[in-house]
Design a protein around this motif. Structure first.
Motif, PDB file in Angstrom:
ATOM      1  N   LEU A 193      24.654 -42.400 -18.500  1.00 54.46           N
ATOM      2  CA  LEU A 193      24.897 -42.023 -19.834  1.00 54.46           C
ATOM      3  C   LEU A 193      26.333 -42.336 -20.233  1.00 54.46           C
ATOM      4  CD1 LEU A 193      23.316 -41.074 -22.378  1.00 54.46           C
ATOM      5  CD2 LEU A 193      23.996 -38.635 -21.757  1.00 54.46           C
ATOM      6  N   LEU A 214      15.533 -42.107 -20.261  1.00 53.99           N
ATOM      7  CA  LEU A 214      16.581 -41.240 -19.232  1.00 53.99           C
ATOM      8  C   LEU A 214      15.463 -40.200 -19.036  1.00 53.99           C
ATOM      9  CD1 LEU A 214      19.603 -41.099 -21.654  1.00 53.99           C
ATOM     10  CD2 LEU A 214      19.328 -42.609 -19.524  1.00 53.99           C
ATOM     11  N   PHE A 267      16.684 -43.106 -25.549  1.00 51.70           N
ATOM     12  CA  PHE A 267      16.519 -41.551 -24.912  1.00 51.70           C
ATOM     13  C   PHE A 267      15.532 -41.251 -24.082  1.00 51.70           C
ATOM     14  CE2 PHE A 267      15.208 -37.390 -26.212  1.00 51.70           C
ATOM     15  CZ  PHE A 267      16.350 -36.636 -26.103  1.00 51.70           C
TER      16      PHE A 267
END
Length: 423
Positions: free
Chosen positions: A102, A298, A295
Motif C-alpha cells: 500500500l 488487498l 481496494f
C-alpha cells in the motif's frame, strides 16, 4: 520487463505536464528517486530497484483541474492531459507485504504537485503473496456449504434499526426473519459493543434463537455479528460466536486495517464478512483515491470471504457500471491456474428489492452473491415471509429468463412486491 516477480499498478492521471514526464515522476517518487539525483542512486541500483513505466495510454484533455494545488511546467502549452499509466516494481523491494504494498502503490503519489488528478485503478500481484497471505478460507463455495443454499443467491438482510435495540429485541427480530425463510442476517456496521447491546449478550441471545430454529427445521441461518474492535477483542468475540454455534462474523475493514485482518483470518473458524464502510472516501472521486477493484484485492488476500459492492439503482452515488465491475472483480481469480483462488462472495445491498433481480443476474451472469434487502423484506405488504418469498421468486424468474410481470401473474408475493416498489 524483468523476468523476476514484479508488482503492477494501473492509474488514472490528470496533469499539465507531458504524460511521459509525469509517469517518470511517479516512478521515481515511489522507488529509488527524489526530486534531485543523489550520489548513491547509481545506474546499477536504478536498474535493479527502480519502478518502471510499463504503459501510457493518453486520454482526452480536461478544461480545468480536478484537484487544487497542482502546478504547471515552464512554458506550459495550456493543455491539461489525462492518461492511464501502468507502473511496475520488483517484488524484492518490499517482499510479499500488504502494508508495504500500500505504501508503494499509493504512498505520496496523490500529493505530488505535478498532478491535478491521480487514482489507483487496479493491481496485479505476483503469486508470491500467497506464501504469506491465505486469502479467503470459505469464499463462495464454503458459504454455500455452511448455509445450504445452492443455485440461487443467499437472501439476506440487516438488523434495523441499526442501533437502539437491546439483545432480546434483536433476537426477537432475528426470530421473525428466520421464520420468514431468510438465509443471511448481519449487524449494521454501527452496532458493535455498546452498553445497551453488548456483543456477547447480543450474540448469545441471537444464537439461542437460531440454534432452536435449526434444530426444529434443519435450516442454518447465517448471522454475521459485528466484532470490529481491537485485535484481542476481535479474537475473543470470534471465539464466543463459534462457541455459540455461529456461522459467520463481520468486520469493518477500513476500521481495523490489513494486518489485523490477517490475524483474524488466521484465527477464524467461520467466514469473514468484510464491510467496506469508509470506501466512499477513497473511491467516490474520479480523480483521487482508489477503485474498489484495487481496494478489494488487498482485502481478498488478507482473508475476507464476503464484501459489499452496493447494488443496482442504489440509494448511494455509485453507478450501476461500477457496482457490476466491483462484483465481477470479487468473483474473478487474482492468480492464474492452478493457484487461482481469492474469489469472494459479493454482497448486493442498498435499496434492493425484487425489481433489481433480473438486471443484476443479466449483468453479473451468475447467482454467486448475497442479495441483502431491508425494506424489500420487512416492508412487504404480506409480511417478512412474503418479502423473502418475493425475492426468491424474482431470482427464479431472472434465471429462467421469464419477465417479472409474467412470473408475478402466477406468484402473489412477487406481484405485491412489484406493486410496492413501482417501475
Amino acid at each position: 520487463m524483468s523476468t523476476h516477480p514484479r508488482i503492477c499498478a494501473r492509474y488514472f492521471i490528470e496533469t499539465a505536464f507531458p504524460p511521459e514526464q509525469a509517469a517518470e515522476t511517479m516512478a521515481g517518487e515511489q522507488s529509488t528517486g527524489t526530486f534531485l539525483r543523489v550520489p548513491g542512486e547509481t545506474q546499477a541500483l536504478r536498474e535493479r530497484f527502480a519502478a518502471q513505466v510499463e504503459l501510457i495510454a493518453e486520454g482526452e484533455p480536461v478544461a480545468a483541474p480536478s484537484l487544487p494545488g497542482a502546478g504547471t511546467p515552464k512554458n506550459w502549452d495550456g493543455v491539461r492531459r489525462t492518461a492511464e499509466v501502468t507502473l511496475s516494481w520488483p517484488l524484492e523491494n518490499i517482499g510479499p507485504s500488504l502494508p508495504n504494498l500500500l505504501s508503494t502503490v499509493a504512498g505520496n503519489l496523490s500529493e505530488l504537485k505535478a498532478f491535478s488528478g491521480l487514482k489507483l485503478l487496479d493491481l496485479e500481484l505476483p503469486a508470491e503473496f500467497l506464501s504469506r497471505y491465505r486469502g479467503p478460507q470459505f469464499g463462495v463455495s464454503g458459504t454455500r456449504a455452511l448455509s445450504g443454499v445452492y443455485e440461487r443467491p443467499l437472501i439476506g438482510t440487516i438488523i434495523k434499526p441499526s442501533i437502539g435495540m437491546d439483545p432480546q429485541a434483536t433476537a426477537a427480530q432475528v426470530r421473525v426473519l428466520a421464520e420468514a425463510g431468510i438465509d443471511f442476517i448481519k449487524d449494521d456496521e454501527l452496532q458493535t459493543d455498546g452498553a445497551h447491546c453488548s456483543f456477547m449478550a447480543r450474540v448469545s441471545a441471537v444464537m439461542h434463537v437460531l440454534r432452536e430454529f435449526a434444530e426444529r427445521t434443519g435450516k442454518n441461518v447465517m448471522y454475521a455479528p459485528n466484532l470490529t474492535g481491537e485485535i484481542d477483542e476481535m479474537l475473543r468475540r470470534h471465539d464466543h460466536v463459534v462457541a455459540e454455534g455461529g456461522l459467520c462474523v463481520m468486520v469493518s475493514m477500513n476500521s481495523i486495517g490489513l494486518p489485523a485482518m490477517k490475524v483474524l483470518r488466521a484465527h477464524s473458524q467461520v467466514p469473514i464478512h468484510g464491510h467496506r464502510n469508509g470506501w466512499g472516501m477513497l473511491g467516490r472521486s474520479p480523480a483521487l483515491g482508489m477503485s474498489f477493484v484495487a481496494f478489494s484485492k488487498l482485502w481478498r488476500l488478507a482473508g475476507i470471504d464476503h464484501t459489499h459492492v452496493n447494488g443496482l439503482r442504489n440509494k448511494f452515488c455509485e453507478s450501476d457500471e461500477s457496482v457490476i465491475a466491483s462484483a465481477r472483480s470479487c468473483l474473478t481469480p487474482m492468480f492464474p491456474e492452478p493457484l487461482s483462488g481469492c474469489e469472494v462472495m459479493p454482497v448486493f445491498s442498498s435499496g434492493q428489492s425484487a425489481r433489481q433481480a433480473p438486471d443484476t443476474y443479466k449483468a453479473l451472469g451468475c447467482t454467486d452473491l448475497i442479495y441483502a434487502c431491508g425494506g424489500g423484506i420487512m416492508g412487504h405488504p404480506g409480511g417478512p415471509a412474503a418479502g423473502v418469498c418475493s425475492l426468491q421468486q424474482a431470482w427464479q424468474a431472472a434465471v429462467k429468463g421469464i419477465p417479472l410481470a409474467e412470473f408475478a401473474s402466477r406468484h402473489q408475493e412477487l406481484a405485491q412486491a412489484l406493486e410496492l416498489f413501482g417501475a
